[in-house]
Write a protein that holds these residues in place. Structure first.
Motif, mmCIF file in Angstrom:
data_model
loop_
_atom_site.group_PDB
_atom_site.id
_atom_site.type_symbol
_atom_site.label_atom_id
_atom_site.label_comp_id
_atom_site.label_asym_id
_atom_site.label_seq_id
_atom_site.Cartn_x
_atom_site.Cartn_y
_atom_site.Cartn_z
ATOM 1 N N GLU A 242 0.794 -1.221 0.000
ATOM 2 C CA GLU A 242 0.000 0.000 0.000
ATOM 3 C C GLU A 242 0.834 1.283 0.000
ATOM 4 O OE1 GLU A 242 -3.353 -0.033 2.702
ATOM 5 O OE2 GLU A 242 -3.230 -2.220 2.877
ATOM 6 N N CYS A 243 2.134 1.174 0.274
ATOM 7 C CA CYS A 243 2.976 2.377 0.358
ATOM 8 C C CYS A 243 4.143 2.329 -0.629
ATOM 9 C CB CYS A 243 3.511 2.546 1.777
ATOM 10 S SG CYS A 243 2.242 2.727 3.039
ATOM 11 N N VAL A 244 3.947 1.657 -1.736
ATOM 12 C CA VAL A 244 5.017 1.521 -2.727
ATOM 13 C C VAL A 244 5.477 2.887 -3.224
ATOM 14 C CG1 VAL A 244 5.583 0.667 -5.028
ATOM 15 C CG2 VAL A 244 4.317 -0.787 -3.433
ATOM 16 N N GLU A 245 4.545 3.774 -3.503
ATOM 17 C CA GLU A 245 4.907 5.070 -4.082
ATOM 18 C C GLU A 245 5.739 5.901 -3.105
ATOM 19 O OE1 GLU A 245 5.724 8.241 -6.282
ATOM 20 O OE2 GLU A 245 5.041 6.272 -6.970
ATOM 21 N N GLU A 246 5.395 5.883 -1.828
ATOM 22 C CA GLU A 246 6.169 6.639 -0.844
ATOM 23 C C GLU A 246 7.603 6.112 -0.755
ATOM 24 O OE1 GLU A 246 1.924 7.315 0.090
ATOM 25 O OE2 GLU A 246 3.109 5.529 -0.370
ATOM 26 N N MET A 247 7.769 4.799 -0.815
ATOM 27 C CA MET A 247 9.115 4.219 -0.770
ATOM 28 C C MET A 247 9.914 4.581 -2.015
ATOM 29 S SD MET A 247 8.375 0.416 0.757
ATOM 30 C CE MET A 247 7.343 0.154 2.198
ATOM 31 N N ARG A 248 9.289 4.419 -3.165
ATOM 32 C CA ARG A 248 9.993 4.723 -4.415
ATOM 33 C C ARG A 248 10.314 6.210 -4.522
ATOM 34 N NH1 ARG A 248 6.307 0.944 -8.469
ATOM 35 N NH2 ARG A 248 7.331 -1.060 -7.985
ATOM 36 N N ALA A 249 9.452 7.054 -3.976
ATOM 37 C CA ALA A 249 9.702 8.498 -4.029
ATOM 38 C C ALA A 249 10.947 8.859 -3.226
ATOM 39 C CB ALA A 249 8.488 9.258 -3.506
ATOM 40 N N ALA A 250 11.163 8.180 -2.101
ATOM 41 C CA ALA A 250 12.375 8.429 -1.314
ATOM 42 C C ALA A 250 13.610 8.049 -2.117
ATOM 43 C CB ALA A 250 12.319 7.638 -0.007
ATOM 44 N N LYS A 251 13.526 6.945 -2.814
ATOM 45 C CA LYS A 251 14.648 6.501 -3.663
ATOM 46 C C LYS A 251 14.880 7.488 -4.800
ATOM 47 C CE LYS A 251 17.531 3.107 -4.905
ATOM 48 N NZ LYS A 251 18.625 2.604 -4.048
ATOM 49 N N ARG A 252 13.803 7.931 -5.449
ATOM 50 C CA ARG A 252 13.940 8.886 -6.552
ATOM 51 C C ARG A 252 14.531 10.205 -6.078
ATOM 52 N NH1 ARG A 252 8.693 7.037 -8.016
ATOM 53 N NH2 ARG A 252 7.794 8.950 -7.138
ATOM 54 N N ALA A 253 14.277 10.553 -4.819
ATOM 55 C CA ALA A 253 14.814 11.806 -4.269
ATOM 56 C C ALA A 253 16.299 11.706 -3.964
ATOM 57 C CB ALA A 253 14.046 12.187 -3.006
ATOM 58 N N ARG B 39 10.316 -8.844 -1.227
ATOM 59 C CA ARG B 39 9.436 -7.684 -1.365
ATOM 60 C C ARG B 39 10.246 -6.437 -1.733
ATOM 61 N NH1 ARG B 39 4.545 -6.260 0.915
ATOM 62 N NH2 ARG B 39 3.817 -8.295 0.202
ATOM 63 N N TYR B 40 11.434 -6.281 -1.157
ATOM 64 C CA TYR B 40 12.280 -5.136 -1.496
ATOM 65 C C TYR B 40 12.596 -5.132 -2.996
ATOM 66 C CZ TYR B 40 16.099 -1.758 -1.390
ATOM 67 O OH TYR B 40 16.895 -0.657 -1.644
ATOM 68 N N ILE B 41 12.987 -6.280 -3.526
ATOM 69 C CA ILE B 41 13.303 -6.372 -4.952
ATOM 70 C C ILE B 41 12.069 -6.075 -5.795
ATOM 71 C CG2 ILE B 41 13.995 -7.964 -6.802
ATOM 72 C CD1 ILE B 41 15.850 -9.316 -4.781
ATOM 73 N N GLU B 42 10.905 -6.534 -5.339
ATOM 74 C CA GLU B 42 9.653 -6.263 -6.047
ATOM 75 C C GLU B 42 9.381 -4.761 -6.123
ATOM 76 O OE1 GLU B 42 4.946 -6.949 -5.025
ATOM 77 O OE2 GLU B 42 6.357 -8.547 -4.509
ATOM 78 N N ILE B 43 9.686 -4.047 -5.055
ATOM 79 C CA ILE B 43 9.414 -2.608 -5.012
ATOM 80 C C ILE B 43 10.467 -1.806 -5.765
ATOM 81 C CG2 ILE B 43 9.275 -0.597 -3.467
ATOM 82 C CD1 ILE B 43 8.103 -2.528 -1.343
ATOM 83 N N PHE B 44 11.732 -2.115 -5.540
ATOM 84 C CA PHE B 44 12.816 -1.276 -6.053
ATOM 85 C C PHE B 44 13.521 -1.840 -7.287
ATOM 86 C CE2 PHE B 44 12.499 -0.049 -1.541
ATOM 87 C CZ PHE B 44 12.326 1.329 -1.690
ATOM 88 N N GLY B 45 13.267 -3.090 -7.629
ATOM 89 C CA GLY B 45 13.839 -3.656 -8.854
ATOM 90 C C GLY B 45 15.290 -4.070 -8.749
#
Length: 317
Positions: A89-100, A136-142
């Motif tokens: 449910e919080c994939v976008e918030e996690m990926r946004a931190a990485k993109r930042a 799950r980490y790999i699923e979210i961040f690739g």
């Protein structure tokens, strides 16, 4: 230039959804780097009520206003309300931190389950928990994670071995021992490798060397109570003598109601001459060094209930 490694433990659904974006904004405004460590499974914070029977639990809860910081809804997850799946449910918030531009790593699969059980569990249980978080980490961040930081500073020997199997080269699972005022009991505390008997684990440990906000709030030190108004000044008094530090934040605290304290700390540390870096940047400075080896050790710390993994003052080599 001395450095402060900013390590952010993200324990809950609310901390991920609300605290992480707030911290990203604050850190970017202060040109501060940091490492976010995510809980990737379900948020069973309500299950932590079982800790009520643990010595020191009620004292800590009353000091740190758990209900105020975490919210009633969060404290009922897994008891009265279904546990939300943070990693879905919080994939976008996690990926946004990485993109930042922030380093991201694993905190755990299920925070309460890990913190309350891992010390006495065996290899199979430990492997299932860690593999679920890794997948799950790999699923979210690739891509596979580069770093890890244990929930509640709780691990077992199987978990340390699993980190090596995952190829994780640096982690922060332990605490430096502190005096009652939060100062370092052993000023030499710093990065090291852990051993269990003859086995030496590869991952470099970066022990947290400063007290966390929830460990200090409400405590009386030198005859004065530590409050939200003076806690930043007290922590800054612990860093006047420049050395490298690791400071652990919580997305539920510094990312929400206690954000003004974080801002005060960042400004104060900048004035003291510190640079803010991620765990990965710290590792890049260390990887050519010969680090000491210390045995797995457990100790109690002021302001926290139960034993934590601790930096043992006597290296074995």
């Amino acid at each position: 230039m001395p450095t402060i490694v900013l390590k952010i433990d993200v324990d809950t659904y609310r901390g991920t959804r609300e605290g992480v974006p707030s911290l990203v904004r604050i850190l970017k405004q202060h040109q501060a780097n940091a490492t976010f460590l995510f809980s990737l499974g379900k948020d069973h914070t309500g299950w932590a009520l079982r800790r009520a029977f643990r010595p020191g639990f009620f004292k800590k809860v009353s000091r740190t206003s758990v209900l105020e910081h975490y919210g009633f809804k969060t404290l009922t997850y897994g008891v009265f309300l279904p546990a939300p799946d943070i990693g879905k449910e919080c994939v976008e918030e996690m990926r946004a931190a990485k993109r930042a531009g922030f380093e991201c790593g694993i905190h755990c699969w299920d925070h309460v389950v890990w913190q309350d059980n891992v010390r006495r569990r065996g290899e199979a249980w430990t492997q299932r928990q860690m593999q679920a978080a890794y997948d799950r980490y790999i699923e979210i961040f690739g891509a596979p994670p580069k770093t890890f930081g244990a929930a509640g500073w709780q691990m077992n020997r199987h978990a340390f071995a699993q980190l090596d199997q995952f190829g994780i080269r640096y982690t922060s699972d332990t605490r430096a021992l502190l005096n009652e005022d939060g100062s370092l009991e052993n000023p030499a505390a710093g990065p090291y490798r852990l051993s269990d008997g003859d086995e030496v684990f590869e991952a470099v440990q970066m022990p947290t060397t400063l007290p966390t906000l929830d460990e200090l709030l409400g405590v009386e030190i030198h005859g004065a109570e530590i409050t939200e108004a003076n806690i930043a000044a007290h922590i800054l008094s612990l860093t006047t003598e420049q050395k490298n530090h690791v400071f652990t934040m919580h997305a539920e605290l510094e990312g929400q109601k206690l954000a003004p304290i974080l801002i005060e700390l960042l400004n104060g540390w900048s004035e003291q001459g510190y640079q803010f870096i991620s765990m990965g940047q710290y590792y890049a400075q260390l990887k050519e060094q010969e680090l000491p080896v210390h045995p797995i050790s457990w100790r109690e710390l002021p302001g926290r209930s139960g034993e934590l993994l601790a930096f043992d003052a006597k290296p074995i080599r």
